[in-house]
Scaffold this motif. Structure first.
Motif, PDB file in Angstrom:
ATOM      1  N   ALA A 165      67.960  21.005 -39.374  1.00 22.93           N
ATOM      2  CA  ALA A 165      69.223  21.617 -38.949  1.00 22.93           C
ATOM      3  C   ALA A 165      70.409  20.772 -39.385  1.00 22.93           C
ATOM      4  N   MET A 166      70.275  19.463 -39.297  1.00 27.32           N
ATOM      5  CA  MET A 166      71.353  18.578 -39.729  1.00 27.32           C
ATOM      6  C   MET A 166      71.617  18.719 -41.225  1.00 27.32           C
ATOM      7  N   ARG A 167      70.553  18.778 -42.008  1.00 27.60           N
ATOM      8  CA  ARG A 167      70.719  18.936 -43.459  1.00 27.60           C
ATOM      9  C   ARG A 167      71.345  20.300 -43.783  1.00 27.60           C
ATOM     10  N   ALA A 168      70.919  21.326 -43.044  1.00 30.93           N
ATOM     11  CA  ALA A 168      71.453  22.663 -43.310  1.00 30.93           C
ATOM     12  C   ALA A 168      72.954  22.727 -43.070  1.00 30.93           C
ATOM     13  N   VAL A 169      73.418  22.110 -42.002  1.00 27.22           N
ATOM     14  CA  VAL A 169      74.850  22.103 -41.713  1.00 27.22           C
ATOM     15  C   VAL A 169      75.601  21.270 -42.745  1.00 27.22           C
ATOM     16  N   ARG A 170      75.031  20.144 -43.133  1.00 27.44           N
ATOM     17  CA  ARG A 170      75.718  19.272 -44.100  1.00 27.44           C
ATOM     18  C   ARG A 170      75.929  19.980 -45.441  1.00 27.44           C
ATOM     19  N   GLU A 171      75.041  20.898 -45.802  1.00 24.23           N
ATOM     20  CA  GLU A 171      75.146  21.606 -47.077  1.00 24.23           C
ATOM     21  C   GLU A 171      76.151  22.754 -47.051  1.00 24.23           C
ATOM     22  N   LYS A 172      76.679  23.085 -45.879  1.00 22.83           N
ATOM     23  CA  LYS A 172      77.598  24.217 -45.778  1.00 22.83           C
ATOM     24  C   LYS A 172      78.998  23.833 -46.261  1.00 22.83           C
ATOM     25  N   PRO A 173      79.820  24.827 -46.598  1.00 25.94           N
ATOM     26  CA  PRO A 173      81.198  24.551 -47.028  1.00 25.94           C
ATOM     27  C   PRO A 173      82.016  23.918 -45.907  1.00 25.94           C
ATOM     28  N   PHE A 174      83.127  23.316 -46.299  1.00 27.02           N
ATOM     29  CA  PHE A 174      83.977  22.609 -45.346  1.00 27.02           C
ATOM     30  C   PHE A 174      84.427  23.507 -44.203  1.00 27.02           C
ATOM     31  N   ALA A 175      84.857  24.712 -44.490  1.00 23.68           N
ATOM     32  CA  ALA A 175      85.362  25.613 -43.449  1.00 23.68           C
ATOM     33  C   ALA A 175      84.287  25.917 -42.413  1.00 23.68           C
ATOM     34  N   VAL A 176      83.054  26.094 -42.867  1.00 22.89           N
ATOM     35  CA  VAL A 176      81.962  26.403 -41.941  1.00 22.89           C
ATOM     36  C   VAL A 176      81.625  25.178 -41.093  1.00 22.89           C
ATOM     37  N   ARG A 177      81.552  24.021 -41.735  1.00 19.69           N
ATOM     38  CA  ARG A 177      81.272  22.792 -40.992  1.00 19.69           C
ATOM     39  C   ARG A 177      82.360  22.521 -39.949  1.00 19.69           C
ATOM     40  N   LYS A 178      83.578  22.758 -40.322  1.00 19.13           N
ATOM     41  CA  LYS A 178      84.700  22.556 -39.410  1.00 19.13           C
ATOM     42  C   LYS A 178      84.588  23.481 -38.203  1.00 19.13           C
ATOM     43  N   ASP A 179      84.254  24.730 -38.432  1.00 17.23           N
ATOM     44  CA  ASP A 179      84.123  25.692 -37.338  1.00 17.23           C
ATOM     45  C   ASP A 179      82.973  25.310 -36.409  1.00 17.23           C
ATOM     46  N   ILE A 180      81.850  24.892 -36.984  1.00 19.68           N
ATOM     47  CA  ILE A 180      80.704  24.486 -36.167  1.00 19.68           C
ATOM     48  C   ILE A 180      81.069  23.286 -35.297  1.00 19.68           C
ATOM     49  N   TYR A 181      81.756  22.307 -35.883  1.00 20.99           N
ATOM     50  CA  TYR A 181      82.106  21.100 -35.138  1.00 20.99           C
ATOM     51  C   TYR A 181      83.081  21.407 -34.000  1.00 20.99           C
ATOM     52  N   LEU A 182      84.076  22.213 -34.285  1.00 19.45           N
ATOM     53  CA  LEU A 182      85.060  22.546 -33.250  1.00 19.45           C
ATOM     54  C   LEU A 182      84.428  23.357 -32.126  1.00 19.45           C
ATOM     55  N   ARG A 183      83.573  24.290 -32.479  1.00 22.43           N
ATOM     56  CA  ARG A 183      82.999  25.184 -31.471  1.00 22.43           C
ATOM     57  C   ARG A 183      81.882  24.528 -30.669  1.00 22.43           C
ATOM     58  N   ASP A 184      80.936  23.911 -31.382  1.00 22.33           N
ATOM     59  CA  ASP A 184      79.713  23.453 -30.724  1.00 22.33           C
ATOM     60  C   ASP A 184      79.752  21.997 -30.284  1.00 22.33           C
TER      61      ASP A 184
END
Length: 309
Positions: A165-184
């Motif tokens: 799961a960590m690797r999957a998130v790291r491979e995502k674009p900046f906007a997606v990673r930013k949204d995941i971090y802010l939300r979760d």
């Protein structure tokens, strides 16, 4: 590592509180017996109070030797360190920025550096401690919608703390990673710290009122006895001991300083959330994430609590 340390932290926290409660209860019951023995001139009650005082001393020695509070804090620091590093790794925060050559190796290096200091004060990996049951699921003290340390199993034995799961998130674009971090991460921790601040504030108010009432009753009993109105009973000592027990319990649970610290952390997270969501560019993102994670470290909360006591 997060799950095992989190479980050990919860177990040692419960042990520390139970031991302190037992010691205070023994001391209070011993005082009750001593008061009754003085009133009824009972040798049996006198012996019982002496026995209970002795048990209080023994309990204190056991508490010192078990060091449950120190182990609880060490395991909590280890758990939150792993979680913080995992989040930074996932979203390219802190030292795990997008241009780092070997993020997996850097993760292991950063984790080892953080844990080295804990080992110096006696921390051991839970799997190496006596009585440990590997693989037992833990109930996290700070639940997250996305649990980076336990959602999936690792896929590389060289990096056992890095999950799929960590690797999957790291491979995502900046906007997606930013949204995941802010939300979760950020919003979840805002809710957690806000709830804890309210809970600590309410508990502090209840215990402060109780100890104030007991102190007032002790004063009243002393005045009444000195005036000769109720010379048969001397309740001032018992009531004072009860008030002291309440104060000791409040100090053990640290309701006042933790209410102050959690409120300040929540304010800081609210500010960081606004900054992260509105004005942070991808180049500034790693430093902003590192600053946000620093706010949530147990050491930072303890530092703030010193000023709230």
């Amino acid at each position: 590592m997060f799950r095992s340390n989190d479980q050990w932290a919860l177990n040692r926290q419960s042990e520390a509180f139970r031991a302190t409660m037992a010691q205070l209860s023994l001391l209070l019951v011993a005082t009750v017996c001593a008061t009754l023995a003085d009133h009824f001139d009972s040798h049996v009650l006198t012996a019982l109070s002496a026995l209970l005082y002795g048990l209080t001393v023994v309990t204190g020695v056991v508490i010192q030797r078990r060091r449950a509070r120190a182990h609880w804090q060490a395991h909590r620091d280890a758990a939150e360190t792993v979680k913080s590093l995992a989040w930074q790794y996932m979203v390219h925060g802190g030292p795990f920025h997008s241009t780092v050559r070997d993020p997996d190796g850097l993760f292991n290096q950063q984790l080892e550096e953080h844990l080295r200091g804990l080992r110096r004060i006696g921390w051991k990996e839970p799997s190496r401690e006596p009585g440990t049951t590997p693989g037992v699921d833990a109930v996290p003290a700070r639940n997250t919608l996305w649990d980076p340390a336990s959602r999936h199993e690792p896929d590389d034995p060289r990096h056992p703390q890095i999950t799929r799961a960590m690797r999957a998130v790291r491979e995502k674009p900046f906007a997606v990673r930013k949204d995941i971090y802010l939300r979760d991460r950020v919003l979840d921790q805002l809710s957690w710290y806000g709830g804890r601040a309210v809970q600590a504030r309410r508990s502090a108010a209840v215990w402060s009122s109780l100890t104030a009432l007991l102190t007032l009753l002790a004063l009243t009993a002393a005045v009444v006895r000195s005036a000769g109105i109720a010379s048969g009973w001397d309740l001032s000592g018992l009531l004072a001991a009860s008030a002291a027990t309440g104060v000791a319990w409040v100090e053990t649970r640290r309701h006042h300083p933790l209410s102050y610290a959690h409120a300040l952390v929540r304010e800081g997270l609210e500010t960081q959330r606004a900054v992260l969501s509105q004005s942070v560019t991808e180049e500034r993102w790693p430093q902003a994430v590192a600053e946000t994670e620093h706010l949530m470290l147990p050491q930072h909360t303890d530092w703030l609590a010193r000023f709230g006591g």
